[in-house]
Write a protein that holds these residues in place. Structure first.
Motif, PDB file in Angstrom:
ATOM      1  N   VAL A 268       1.338 -15.873  16.159  1.00  0.00           N
ATOM      2  CA  VAL A 268      -0.101 -15.768  15.083  1.00  0.00           C
ATOM      3  C   VAL A 268       0.410 -15.184  14.075  1.00  0.00           C
ATOM      4  CG1 VAL A 268      -2.386 -15.372  14.668  1.00  0.00           C
ATOM      5  CG2 VAL A 268      -1.521 -15.579  17.016  1.00  0.00           C
ATOM      6  N   ILE A 269       0.226 -15.877  12.733  1.00  0.00           N
ATOM      7  CA  ILE A 269       0.615 -15.390  11.435  1.00  0.00           C
ATOM      8  C   ILE A 269      -0.904 -15.307  10.736  1.00  0.00           C
ATOM      9  CG2 ILE A 269       2.948 -16.321  11.324  1.00  0.00           C
ATOM     10  CD1 ILE A 269       1.836 -18.477   9.472  1.00  0.00           C
ATOM     11  N   ALA A 270      -1.108 -14.380   9.680  1.00  0.00           N
ATOM     12  CA  ALA A 270      -2.289 -14.156   9.069  1.00  0.00           C
ATOM     13  C   ALA A 270      -1.986 -14.796   7.849  1.00  0.00           C
ATOM     14  CB  ALA A 270      -2.493 -12.618   9.012  1.00  0.00           C
ATOM     15  N   ILE A 271      -3.007 -15.553   7.256  1.00  0.00           N
ATOM     16  CA  ILE A 271      -2.991 -15.949   5.862  1.00  0.00           C
ATOM     17  C   ILE A 271      -4.019 -15.426   5.210  1.00  0.00           C
ATOM     18  CG2 ILE A 271      -2.951 -18.157   4.648  1.00  0.00           C
ATOM     19  CD1 ILE A 271      -1.867 -19.631   7.266  1.00  0.00           C
ATOM     20  N   VAL A 272      -3.779 -14.665   4.230  1.00  0.00           N
ATOM     21  CA  VAL A 272      -5.058 -14.055   3.352  1.00  0.00           C
ATOM     22  C   VAL A 272      -5.284 -15.013   2.147  1.00  0.00           C
ATOM     23  CG1 VAL A 272      -5.749 -12.253   1.951  1.00  0.00           C
ATOM     24  CG2 VAL A 272      -4.433 -11.780   3.933  1.00  0.00           C
ATOM     25  N   THR A 273      -6.336 -15.780   2.370  1.00  0.00           N
ATOM     26  CA  THR A 273      -6.773 -16.949   1.296  1.00  0.00           C
ATOM     27  C   THR A 273      -7.554 -16.508   0.121  1.00  0.00           C
ATOM     28  OG1 THR A 273      -8.826 -17.597   2.734  1.00  0.00           O
ATOM     29  CG2 THR A 273      -6.593 -18.430   3.267  1.00  0.00           C
ATOM     30  N   LYS A 274      -7.843 -17.404  -0.848  1.00  0.00           N
ATOM     31  CA  LYS A 274      -8.491 -17.166  -2.051  1.00  0.00           C
ATOM     32  C   LYS A 274      -8.141 -15.866  -2.915  1.00  0.00           C
ATOM     33  CE  LYS A 274     -12.482 -19.397   0.457  1.00  0.00           C
ATOM     34  NZ  LYS A 274     -14.074 -19.421   0.800  1.00  0.00           N
ATOM     35  N   THR A 275      -6.875 -15.623  -3.052  1.00  0.00           N
ATOM     36  CA  THR A 275      -6.227 -14.264  -3.745  1.00  0.00           C
ATOM     37  C   THR A 275      -6.780 -14.489  -5.054  1.00  0.00           C
ATOM     38  OG1 THR A 275      -4.140 -15.321  -3.887  1.00  0.00           O
ATOM     39  CG2 THR A 275      -4.578 -14.001  -1.985  1.00  0.00           C
ATOM     40  N   ASP A 276      -6.885 -15.773  -5.670  1.00  0.00           N
ATOM     41  CA  ASP A 276      -7.302 -15.894  -7.024  1.00  0.00           C
ATOM     42  C   ASP A 276      -8.737 -15.264  -7.493  1.00  0.00           C
ATOM     43  OD1 ASP A 276      -7.729 -18.317  -5.575  1.00  0.00           O
ATOM     44  OD2 ASP A 276      -8.803 -18.946  -7.206  1.00  0.00           O
ATOM     45  N   THR A 277      -9.629 -14.993  -6.460  1.00  0.00           N
ATOM     46  CA  THR A 277     -10.793 -14.688  -6.584  1.00  0.00           C
ATOM     47  C   THR A 277     -10.924 -13.121  -6.854  1.00  0.00           C
ATOM     48  OG1 THR A 277     -11.405 -14.690  -4.282  1.00  0.00           O
ATOM     49  CG2 THR A 277     -11.642 -16.782  -5.564  1.00  0.00           C
ATOM     50  N   VAL A 278     -10.085 -12.397  -6.665  1.00  0.00           N
ATOM     51  CA  VAL A 278     -10.000 -10.905  -6.403  1.00  0.00           C
ATOM     52  C   VAL A 278      -9.080 -10.344  -7.349  1.00  0.00           C
ATOM     53  CG1 VAL A 278     -11.663 -10.748  -4.531  1.00  0.00           C
ATOM     54  CG2 VAL A 278      -8.999 -10.427  -4.149  1.00  0.00           C
ATOM     55  N   ASP A 279      -8.924  -9.198  -7.590  1.00  0.00           N
ATOM     56  CA  ASP A 279      -8.038  -8.402  -8.091  1.00  0.00           C
ATOM     57  C   ASP A 279      -6.622  -8.171  -7.270  1.00  0.00           C
ATOM     58  OD1 ASP A 279      -8.643  -6.060  -7.081  1.00  0.00           O
ATOM     59  OD2 ASP A 279      -9.809  -5.601  -8.957  1.00  0.00           O
ATOM     60  N   LYS A 280      -5.418  -7.587  -7.855  1.00  0.00           N
ATOM     61  CA  LYS A 280      -4.599  -7.243  -6.907  1.00  0.00           C
ATOM     62  C   LYS A 280      -4.617  -6.109  -5.952  1.00  0.00           C
ATOM     63  CE  LYS A 280      -0.986  -8.993 -10.042  1.00  0.00           C
ATOM     64  NZ  LYS A 280       0.375  -8.802 -10.852  1.00  0.00           N
ATOM     65  N   ALA A 281      -5.536  -5.019  -6.372  1.00  0.00           N
ATOM     66  CA  ALA A 281      -5.669  -3.950  -5.658  1.00  0.00           C
ATOM     67  C   ALA A 281      -6.469  -4.532  -4.353  1.00  0.00           C
ATOM     68  CB  ALA A 281      -6.547  -2.956  -6.414  1.00  0.00           C
ATOM     69  N   ARG A 282      -7.711  -5.257  -4.690  1.00  0.00           N
ATOM     70  CA  ARG A 282      -8.368  -5.638  -3.586  1.00  0.00           C
ATOM     71  C   ARG A 282      -7.655  -6.498  -2.566  1.00  0.00           C
ATOM     72  NH1 ARG A 282     -13.828  -7.721  -3.262  1.00  0.00           N
ATOM     73  NH2 ARG A 282     -14.055  -8.386  -0.846  1.00  0.00           N
ATOM     74  N   VAL A 283      -6.601  -7.270  -3.120  1.00  0.00           N
ATOM     75  CA  VAL A 283      -5.726  -8.055  -2.026  1.00  0.00           C
ATOM     76  C   VAL A 283      -4.913  -7.249  -1.295  1.00  0.00           C
ATOM     77  CG1 VAL A 283      -3.698  -9.454  -2.125  1.00  0.00           C
ATOM     78  CG2 VAL A 283      -5.446 -10.018  -3.674  1.00  0.00           C
ATOM     79  N   ALA A 284      -4.361  -6.022  -1.817  1.00  0.00           N
ATOM     80  CA  ALA A 284      -3.402  -5.156  -1.261  1.00  0.00           C
ATOM     81  C   ALA A 284      -4.370  -4.407  -0.122  1.00  0.00           C
ATOM     82  CB  ALA A 284      -2.923  -4.216  -2.257  1.00  0.00           C
ATOM     83  N   ASN A 285      -5.513  -3.918  -0.492  1.00  0.00           N
ATOM     84  CA  ASN A 285      -6.302  -3.281   0.473  1.00  0.00           C
ATOM     85  C   ASN A 285      -6.546  -4.355   1.853  1.00  0.00           C
ATOM     86  OD1 ASN A 285      -6.488  -0.946  -0.710  1.00  0.00           O
ATOM     87  ND2 ASN A 285      -8.440  -1.390  -1.990  1.00  0.00           N
ATOM     88  N   HIS A 286      -6.928  -5.559   1.353  1.00  0.00           N
ATOM     89  CA  HIS A 286      -7.075  -6.590   2.604  1.00  0.00           C
ATOM     90  C   HIS A 286      -6.116  -6.642   3.113  1.00  0.00           C
ATOM     91  CE1 HIS A 286      -9.978  -9.700   3.841  1.00  0.00           C
ATOM     92  NE2 HIS A 286      -9.193 -10.438   4.167  1.00  0.00           N
ATOM     93  N   LEU A 287      -4.815  -6.861   2.870  1.00  0.00           N
ATOM     94  CA  LEU A 287      -3.614  -7.002   3.579  1.00  0.00           C
ATOM     95  C   LEU A 287      -3.317  -5.897   4.520  1.00  0.00           C
ATOM     96  CD1 LEU A 287      -1.293  -8.358   0.678  1.00  0.00           C
ATOM     97  CD2 LEU A 287      -2.021  -9.539   2.743  1.00  0.00           C
ATOM     98  N   LEU A 288      -3.775  -4.730   3.968  1.00  0.00           N
ATOM     99  CA  LEU A 288      -3.552  -3.469   4.994  1.00  0.00           C
ATOM    100  C   LEU A 288      -4.624  -3.567   6.175  1.00  0.00           C
ATOM    101  CD1 LEU A 288      -3.044  -0.620   2.152  1.00  0.00           C
ATOM    102  CD2 LEU A 288      -1.365  -1.503   3.891  1.00  0.00           C
ATOM    103  N   GLU A 289      -5.882  -3.896   5.684  1.00  0.00           N
ATOM    104  CA  GLU A 289      -7.046  -4.039   6.764  1.00  0.00           C
ATOM    105  C   GLU A 289      -6.362  -5.234   7.829  1.00  0.00           C
ATOM    106  OE1 GLU A 289     -10.663  -4.836   4.779  1.00  0.00           O
ATOM    107  OE2 GLU A 289     -10.796  -3.003   3.822  1.00  0.00           O
ATOM    108  N   VAL A 290      -5.876  -6.273   7.343  1.00  0.00           N
ATOM    109  CA  VAL A 290      -5.605  -7.454   8.076  1.00  0.00           C
ATOM    110  C   VAL A 290      -4.464  -6.772   9.057  1.00  0.00           C
ATOM    111  CG1 VAL A 290      -4.372  -9.769   8.392  1.00  0.00           C
ATOM    112  CG2 VAL A 290      -6.352  -9.291   6.763  1.00  0.00           C
ATOM    113  N   GLN A 291      -3.354  -6.193   8.716  1.00  0.00           N
ATOM    114  CA  GLN A 291      -2.445  -5.745   9.316  1.00  0.00           C
ATOM    115  C   GLN A 291      -3.087  -4.805  10.509  1.00  0.00           C
ATOM    116  OE1 GLN A 291       0.606  -3.500   7.116  1.00  0.00           O
ATOM    117  NE2 GLN A 291       2.003  -3.370   8.981  1.00  0.00           N
ATOM    118  N   ALA A 292      -3.846  -3.857  10.039  1.00  0.00           N
ATOM    119  CA  ALA A 292      -4.265  -2.986  11.176  1.00  0.00           C
ATOM    120  C   ALA A 292      -5.226  -3.701  12.102  1.00  0.00           C
ATOM    121  CB  ALA A 292      -5.345  -2.001  10.300  1.00  0.00           C
ATOM    122  N   MET A 293      -5.898  -4.675  11.822  1.00  0.00           N
ATOM    123  CA  MET A 293      -6.689  -5.435  12.858  1.00  0.00           C
ATOM    124  C   MET A 293      -5.825  -6.088  13.902  1.00  0.00           C
ATOM    125  SD  MET A 293      -9.449  -8.454  12.351  1.00  0.00           S
ATOM    126  CE  MET A 293      -8.594  -9.185  11.313  1.00  0.00           C
ATOM    127  N   GLY A 294      -4.639  -6.840  13.475  1.00  0.00           N
ATOM    128  CA  GLY A 294      -3.604  -7.316  14.095  1.00  0.00           C
ATOM    129  C   GLY A 294      -2.838  -6.280  14.992  1.00  0.00           C
TER     130      GLY A 294
END
Length: 309
Positions: free
Chosen positions: A121-147
């Motif tokens: 299973v790979i995680a794909i964080v979509t719609k990165t154009d709709t938020v700033d880079k800091a929000r993307v980075a936080n989301h990536l960390l949350e996804v990694q922790a959930m996985g």
């Protein structure tokens, strides 16, 4: 030239919460529209196999309905469709939008994916154009922790992408390919989907009908194509395809919404759908759409069988 021993090919299923960007991502990777997109949840009802052709690999993308807690017989059948698909693919791509917090819906899906043994299973964080880079980075960390918490061994890879902007699509393709088995191409060069034209035409009509309707309507709309034939006696350089379709809803009140005042909304649906269909077929189209009521069809096994669910 890539040798046959180096070529990779296989199937990847895109899953995620409704409106996670799966269909938009499929269309972007394939390079043309084969899956309908809408801001309404649960709009995908049939697996769409989009074929991505590259020099070193071939990816067959399977776009499924969002895994969800079903409330109708249709919902149960859609979930069954997802489960059957996940057992047959080589890789699962879990899509989660960067502009929405990781929540119970994401956890529910990942918990279901944990039951699918031996499929990476790979995680794909979509719609990165709709938020700033800091929000993307936080989301990536949350996804990694959930996985790490819910999946044995966690996600094999996590890739942020914007299907709309085209950001990171190459990187995502390469990650997908790394998890594919060594195999010759599974589809001929040039094929982009195995979906028949009739199914795509019906989906384009349903997509057009979903625009601007009330929240309860998306689940209640389905489309059948009664006839699709090239019109006879047309010049070769100016062909025309006649399409007669029926759009089904569950109640008379929904029929009135779809048709609109003096038929204005149905005309708009026809114009939207015709543009997508003409782009796919490469010919002008005469489109006739009739609206009918099939009472509570989502809960009626006979109607579901008739409509192909």
């Amino acid at each position: 030239m890539t040798s046959s021993s180096d070529f990779r090919a296989g199937f990847i299923s895109l899953v995620g919460r409704p409106n996670a960007g799966k269909s938009t991502l499929t269309n972007a990777l394939v390079g043309q529209k084969i899956a309908i997109t809408s801001n309404k949840p649960q709009t995908t009802r049939h697996t769409i196999r989009g074929v991505v052709h590259r020099e070193n690999f071939q990816l067959i993308l399977v776009d499924t309905p969002g895994i969800h807690r079903p409330r109708t017989l249709l919902g149960h059948r859609l979930n069954d469709l997802v489960e059957d698909t996940l057992r047959e693919v080589d890789v699962i791509g879990f899509c989660t939008p960067a502009n929405q917090a990781v929540g119970p819906g994401d956890r529910f899906i990942v918990e279901q994916l944990a039951k699918v043994k031996r499929t990476p299973v790979i995680a794909i964080v979509t719609k990165t154009d709709t938020v700033d880079k800091a929000r993307v980075a936080n989301h990536l960390l949350e996804v990694q922790a959930m996985g790490d918490e819910l999946l044995p061994g966690g996600f094999k890879d996590i890739v942020p992408v914007s299907a709309v902007k085209g950001d990171q699509l190459d990187a995502l393709e390469n990650v997908m390919a790394e998890h594919m088995p060594v195999s010759p191409p599974l589809y001929p060069d040039g094929d982009v989907t195995d979906q028949p034209e009739l199914k795509l035409v019906s989906e384009f009509i349903r997509e057009a009908a979903l625009e601007g309707v009330r929240e309860e309507l998306p689940h209640s709309l389905t489309v059948t194509i009664e006839e699709m034939e090239p019109r006879e006696d047309r010049p070769e350089d100016n062909p025309l395809t006649d399409i007669y379709a029926t759009l089904y809803v569950e109640r008379d009140s929904q029929k009135a919404i779809v048709i609109g005042k003096r038929g204005s909304r149905l005309r708009d649906v026809g114009q939207r759908a015709r543009r997508s269909i003409e782009a796919m077929l490469g010919t002008k189209v005469y489109l006739d759409i009739r609206v009918k009521v099939a009472k509570d069809w989502q809960r009626d096994a006979r109607h579901l069988d008739r409509f192909g669910f």
